[in-house]
Scaffold this motif. Structure first.
Motif, PDB file in Angstrom:
ATOM      1  N   SER A  25       0.821  -1.209   0.000  1.00 34.88           N
ATOM      2  CA  SER A  25       0.000   0.000   0.000  1.00 34.88           C
ATOM      3  C   SER A  25       0.858   1.263   0.000  1.00 34.88           C
ATOM      4  N   THR A  26       2.072   1.186   0.535  1.00 33.20           N
ATOM      5  CA  THR A  26       2.936   2.364   0.590  1.00 33.20           C
ATOM      6  C   THR A  26       3.754   2.540  -0.681  1.00 33.20           C
ATOM      7  N   LEU A  27       4.310   1.452  -1.203  1.00 29.97           N
ATOM      8  CA  LEU A  27       5.227   1.551  -2.343  1.00 29.97           C
ATOM      9  C   LEU A  27       4.629   1.058  -3.655  1.00 29.97           C
ATOM     10  N   GLY A  28       3.494   0.381  -3.590  1.00 33.59           N
ATOM     11  CA  GLY A  28       2.904  -0.187  -4.801  1.00 33.59           C
ATOM     12  C   GLY A  28       3.494  -1.549  -5.111  1.00 33.59           C
ATOM     13  N   GLY A  29       3.096  -2.115  -6.222  1.00 34.42           N
ATOM     14  CA  GLY A  29       3.597  -3.423  -6.628  1.00 34.42           C
ATOM     15  C   GLY A  29       3.026  -4.526  -5.771  1.00 34.42           C
ATOM     16  N   SER A  30       3.691  -5.676  -5.829  1.00 37.45           N
ATOM     17  CA  SER A  30       3.286  -6.818  -5.006  1.00 37.45           C
ATOM     18  C   SER A  30       4.486  -7.236  -4.160  1.00 37.45           C
ATOM     19  N   TRP A  31       4.217  -7.613  -2.906  1.00 43.41           N
ATOM     20  CA  TRP A  31       5.281  -7.904  -1.942  1.00 43.41           C
ATOM     21  C   TRP A  31       5.026  -9.227  -1.238  1.00 43.41           C
ATOM     22  N   GLN A  32       6.118  -9.841  -0.788  1.00 44.30           N
ATOM     23  CA  GLN A  32       6.019 -11.033   0.050  1.00 44.30           C
ATOM     24  C   GLN A  32       7.172 -11.046   1.050  1.00 44.30           C
ATOM     25  N   VAL A  33       6.928 -11.655   2.202  1.00 46.56           N
ATOM     26  CA  VAL A  33       7.956 -11.807   3.228  1.00 46.56           C
ATOM     27  C   VAL A  33       8.742 -13.071   2.920  1.00 46.56           C
ATOM     28  N   LYS A  44      18.877  -6.435  23.477  1.00 50.36           N
ATOM     29  CA  LYS A  44      17.802  -7.270  24.012  1.00 50.36           C
ATOM     30  C   LYS A  44      17.214  -8.168  22.923  1.00 50.36           C
ATOM     31  N   SER A  45      16.951  -7.583  21.733  1.00 51.07           N
ATOM     32  CA  SER A  45      16.403  -8.386  20.632  1.00 51.07           C
ATOM     33  C   SER A  45      16.676  -7.710  19.296  1.00 51.07           C
ATOM     34  N   VAL A  46      16.692  -8.523  18.251  1.00 50.57           N
ATOM     35  CA  VAL A  46      16.822  -8.036  16.875  1.00 50.57           C
ATOM     36  C   VAL A  46      15.770  -8.742  16.034  1.00 50.57           C
ATOM     37  N   ASP A  47      14.867  -7.946  15.462  1.00 51.73           N
ATOM     38  CA  ASP A  47      13.935  -8.459  14.461  1.00 51.73           C
ATOM     39  C   ASP A  47      14.534  -8.141  13.108  1.00 51.73           C
ATOM     40  N   HIS A  48      14.774  -9.161  12.310  1.00 48.91           N
ATOM     41  CA  HIS A  48      15.324  -8.964  10.967  1.00 48.91           C
ATOM     42  C   HIS A  48      14.322  -9.536   9.981  1.00 48.91           C
ATOM     43  N   GLU A  49      13.808  -8.674   9.113  1.00 51.92           N
ATOM     44  CA  GLU A  49      12.813  -9.110   8.140  1.00 51.92           C
ATOM     45  C   GLU A  49      13.280  -8.752   6.743  1.00 51.92           C
ATOM     46  N   VAL A  50      13.053  -9.671   5.811  1.00 49.14           N
ATOM     47  CA  VAL A  50      13.373  -9.436   4.410  1.00 49.14           C
ATOM     48  C   VAL A  50      12.091  -9.593   3.602  1.00 49.14           C
ATOM     49  N   LEU A  51      11.785  -8.561   2.826  1.00 50.08           N
ATOM     50  CA  LEU A  51      10.639  -8.601   1.926  1.00 50.08           C
ATOM     51  C   LEU A  51      11.131  -8.425   0.498  1.00 50.08           C
ATOM     52  N   VAL A  52      10.454  -9.054  -0.437  1.00 51.55           N
ATOM     53  CA  VAL A  52      10.774  -8.892  -1.852  1.00 51.55           C
ATOM     54  C   VAL A  52       9.525  -8.399  -2.551  1.00 51.55           C
ATOM     55  N   GLY A  53       9.719  -7.369  -3.370  1.00 50.57           N
ATOM     56  CA  GLY A  53       8.593  -6.804  -4.093  1.00 50.57           C
ATOM     57  C   GLY A  53       8.862  -6.751  -5.581  1.00 50.57           C
ATOM     58  N   ASN A  54       7.795  -6.643  -6.329  1.00 50.69           N
ATOM     59  CA  ASN A  54       7.870  -6.437  -7.769  1.00 50.69           C
ATOM     60  C   ASN A  54       7.133  -5.138  -8.048  1.00 50.69           C
ATOM     61  N   ILE A  55       7.909  -4.094  -8.385  1.00 54.14           N
ATOM     62  CA  ILE A  55       7.313  -2.794  -8.683  1.00 54.14           C
ATOM     63  C   ILE A  55       7.598  -2.482 -10.143  1.00 54.14           C
ATOM     64  N   ASN A  56       6.558  -2.484 -10.955  1.00 50.61           N
ATOM     65  CA  ASN A  56       6.672  -2.213 -12.393  1.00 50.61           C
ATOM     66  C   ASN A  56       7.738  -3.075 -13.058  1.00 50.61           C
ATOM     67  N   GLY A  57       7.772  -4.358 -12.703  1.00 46.30           N
ATOM     68  CA  GLY A  57       8.708  -5.292 -13.316  1.00 46.30           C
ATOM     69  C   GLY A  57      10.102  -5.279 -12.716  1.00 46.30           C
ATOM     70  N   THR A  58      10.346  -4.472 -11.700  1.00 44.13           N
ATOM     71  CA  THR A  58      11.660  -4.402 -11.046  1.00 44.13           C
ATOM     72  C   THR A  58      11.605  -5.135  -9.717  1.00 44.13           C
ATOM     73  N   LYS A  59      12.574  -6.025  -9.485  1.00 47.69           N
ATOM     74  CA  LYS A  59      12.668  -6.733  -8.208  1.00 47.69           C
ATOM     75  C   LYS A  59      13.276  -5.788  -7.179  1.00 47.69           C
ATOM     76  N   VAL A  60      12.533  -5.549  -6.104  1.00 43.26           N
ATOM     77  CA  VAL A  60      12.968  -4.652  -5.034  1.00 43.26           C
ATOM     78  C   VAL A  60      13.092  -5.479  -3.752  1.00 43.26           C
ATOM     79  N   VAL A  61      14.188  -5.288  -3.036  1.00 40.28           N
ATOM     80  CA  VAL A  61      14.411  -5.988  -1.774  1.00 40.28           C
ATOM     81  C   VAL A  61      14.369  -4.955  -0.649  1.00 40.28           C
ATOM     82  N   MET A  62      13.619  -5.268   0.402  1.00 37.58           N
ATOM     83  CA  MET A  62      13.560  -4.413   1.584  1.00 37.58           C
ATOM     84  C   MET A  62      14.042  -5.225   2.788  1.00 37.58           C
ATOM     85  N   ARG A  63      15.019  -4.676   3.493  1.00 40.48           N
ATOM     86  CA  ARG A  63      15.488  -5.288   4.735  1.00 40.48           C
ATOM     87  C   ARG A  63      15.120  -4.362   5.880  1.00 40.48           C
ATOM     88  N   VAL A  64      14.492  -4.928   6.896  1.00 40.18           N
ATOM     89  CA  VAL A  64      14.070  -4.161   8.068  1.00 40.18           C
ATOM     90  C   VAL A  64      14.728  -4.786   9.296  1.00 40.18           C
TER      91      VAL A  64
END
Length: 191
Positions: free
Chosen positions: A43-51, A85-105
């Motif tokens: 909803s923020t960046l568009g495209g389709s995303w998955q964890v 105390k803790s580290v949450d590490h999340e990786v998401l992959v998105g497809n925005i207008n045919g471009t593979k985008v990787v988000m690391r949080v």
């Protein structure tokens, strides 16, 4: 008759309490490493995303061991004392207008307030080569001090570092240049 009715109501109340408390207990007993939903990224960046569940994990740092809970269900415990105390590490992959985008949080929770330490790190970002190469801004958002940087040199990428109290959040986008407003919306979507 009144006694049977009272017992029936008490029984219904007990069953309802159990039904309500079991999901809460399970959520607290098994913390989820997913801090940002794919739908929020979409909803923020568009495209389709998955964890990417095999790369998304929560590390907990008690005084003598680290517990790592992978999104795919694997759990590992190793010895290691630390100030984190803790580290949450999340990786998401998105497809925005045919471009593979990787988000690391990364959401890092420390055992004490890190504002002084993080403020010193922020001063290291300010000025020099980093400041001249990247689109760079330092602001506050929702109580966080936010460092935002973006660049398209070599490839498009965006970076946001936010901290307040004992929490440090890092969001890194590869192959996409997001606006500061978009990155702050992602920050607000992190649970």
């Amino acid at each position: 008759m009144k006694r049977k009715f009272a017992l029936l109501l008490a029984g219904i109340a007990v069953v309802a309490a159990l039904v309500i408390s079991i999901p809460i207990y399970l959520a607290l007993a098994n913390p989820t490493p997913v801090v940002l939903s794919a739908s929020t990224a979409q909803s923020t960046l568009g495209g389709s995303w998955q964890v990417l569940e095999n790369q998304t994990y929560l590390k907990e740092y008690p005084t003598s061991t680290i517990s790592i809970y992978y999104a795919n269900g694997t759990n590992v415990t190793v010895p290691y004392p630390h100030q984190v105390k803790s580290v949450d590490h999340e990786v998401l992959v998105g497809n925005i207008n045919g471009t593979k985008v990787v988000m690391r949080v990364n959401v890092i929770t420390f055992t004490s307030n890190i504002s002084f330490w993080a403020h010193g790190m922020m001063l290291g970002f300010h000025g020099g080569l980093f400041h001249h190469i990247f689109g760079y801004n330092v602001t506050t958002y929702d109580g966080y001090t936010v460092i935002y940087a973006e660049n398209s040199f070599f490839y498009p990428h965006t970076y946001l570092l936010a901290y307040k109290d004992n929490t440090l959040i890092e969001i890194n986008l590869v192959n996409f240049t997001a606006s500061q407003q978009q990155m702050e919306e992602i920050l607000s979507g992190i649970s």
